[in-house]
Design an enzyme around this catalytic site. Structure first.
Site, mmCIF file in Angstrom:
data_model
loop_
_atom_site.group_PDB
_atom_site.id
_atom_site.type_symbol
_atom_site.label_atom_id
_atom_site.label_comp_id
_atom_site.label_asym_id
_atom_site.label_seq_id
_atom_site.Cartn_x
_atom_site.Cartn_y
_atom_site.Cartn_z
ATOM 1 C CG ASP A 112 -1.681 -1.287 1.415
ATOM 2 O OD1 ASP A 112 -2.026 -1.933 0.411
ATOM 3 O OD2 ASP A 112 -1.918 -1.667 2.587
ATOM 4 C CD GLU A 170 -8.518 -3.317 -1.018
ATOM 5 O OE1 GLU A 170 -9.106 -3.441 0.075
ATOM 6 O OE2 GLU A 170 -7.559 -4.050 -1.356
ATOM 7 C CG HIS A 185 -3.306 0.172 -1.786
ATOM 8 N ND1 HIS A 185 -4.377 -0.200 -1.000
ATOM 9 C CD2 HIS A 185 -2.954 1.414 -1.379
ATOM 10 C CE1 HIS A 185 -4.646 0.778 -0.146
ATOM 11 N NE2 HIS A 185 -3.804 1.771 -0.369
ATOM 12 N NE ARG A 228 0.527 -7.004 0.289
ATOM 13 C CZ ARG A 228 -0.491 -6.520 0.995
ATOM 14 N NH1 ARG A 228 -1.570 -6.067 0.368
ATOM 15 N NH2 ARG A 228 -0.436 -6.495 2.308
#
Length: 355
Positions: free
Chosen positions: A52, A226, A291, A321
């Site tokens: 993120d 999202e 994201h 990630r």
């Protein structure tokens, strides 16, 4: 006789050249050595773990943060391609208990009206209690000074909320986030509301989109939209969002588009792309890319996307990630064209102004 004369001339020329070799002319300047340029290439990822990611530009620097899960860490650098050597500082540690003590997700740093804000999602250890919270810092540089806890952001309806971001269009502040329609974890939708200031939501919340397309509803429940992020360009407002389960390799980016003069609180003002605008590229070791955030090169000539992706299939929502960056362009209609994730094994030119 002629042969003797030629030999004599040849010998005279030879000795003259030899004399020149032995006595260089004093006013001949030596050649300048070519300038050694800094390496202009880099490899992704810029950080091997960083779900993120979010970046904000100010003070001729980049301020970056991402999900650690247990604190808020801020990076400062003048080179996005060299983030591993950036200054970093833990700017906030959660309390031992309480509504914002656990599961610290997807922080974003913003500067609004000269003050700094970090918006983040947190709960008390129970996911159903996730809400958005905010910190404030009044210093010019956000890596110094004290970050003050301003508590929970009082979003309309007080429902589950994560992935909040703030933006301004035509002088009006808006807040976007991912939330539940009710109190049950079955579907994450993208919501919007107006803001009186960076700490004060007002009015109602409006659902702009929900997971409904096949690529948005992959995996098991809950279905997910999202991570909304905003681009403004040429009288258009773009919301780039993530969809699909982050636990799947099919996690990808979608796009909503509206005219800047439209009623941005109206779902009818937004046109939704029917296909992903950025998705997995197994050949380049990019699974579940999403994201994201955006930034410009230091000299303002290039647009770049920052995002996370897994290097191998099936790695899901964990710490594998990694943070990656790459430039993007704009198509003939003025819409962003993100292309495909750049392969990890192939070098990229650093953002303009970093070399």
């Amino acid at each position: 006789m002629l042969r003797t004369l030629m030999i004599g001339l040849y010998c005279s020329a030879y000795f003259m050249l030899s004399a020149c070799d032995e006595e260089p002319v004093n006013d001949v300047q030596p050649k300048e050595e070519p300038e050694v340029k800094q390496d202009s290439l880099f490899l992704n990822p810029i950080l091997t773990s960083g779900p993120d990611p979010w970046v904000f530009q100010a003070n001729d620097a980049y301020y970056l943060t991402f999900t650690t899960g247990y604190n808020l860490t801020l990076y400062k650098s003048d080179q996005m391609a060299d983030l591993t050597n950036a200054y970093n500082r833990v700017v906030w540690t959660p309390p031992a208990s309480g509504p914002n003590s656990k599961n610290i997700w997807a922080p974003e740093i913003h500067q609004v009206a000269g003050k700094w804000y970090i918006y983040y999602a947190a709960d008390d250890g129970d996911n159903k209690n996730h809400r958005m919270f905010v910190l404030q810092n009044t210093q010019t540089d956000p890596v110094v000074g004290t970050w003050t806890d301003k508590g929970m952001l009082q979003l309309p309806d007080d429902k589950w909320a994560i992935d909040g971001t703030i933006f301004e269009a035509n002088g009006q502040l808006y807040y976007l986030w991912s939330g539940w329609e009710g109190d049950v974890n079955g579907r994450q939708d993208i919501y919007i509301c107006k803001m009186d200031d960076p700490l004060t939501p007002v009015g109602e919340r409006v659902m702009l989109t929900k997971p409904e397309l096949s690529w948005e509803t992959n995996g098991v429940s809950p279905t997910v939209t999202e991570g909304p992020q905003v681009l403004l360009r040429n009288d258009k407002v773009f919301i780039v969002y993530s969809a699909g389960g982050c636990w799947t390799d099919g996690y990808a980016l979608g796009l909503l588009t509206a005219d800047i003069d439209a009623d941005l609180m109206s779902p009818e003002a937004w046109e939704k792309s029917q296909t992903p605008v950025f998705s997995q590229y197994p050949e380049g070791n990019a699974y579940g890319p999403g994201h994201n955030g955006f930034f410009q090169s230091a000299d303002g000539t290039e647009d770049w996307i920052i995002y996370h992706a897994n290097p191998q299939a099936g790695q899901g929502c964990g710490s594998n990630r990694s943070i990656r960056i790459q430039p993007f362009t704009w198509d003939v209609n003025g819409d962003p064209d993100f292309g495909t994730p750049h392969p990890l094994y192939k070098k990229l030119t650093k953002p303009s102004g970093e070399y």
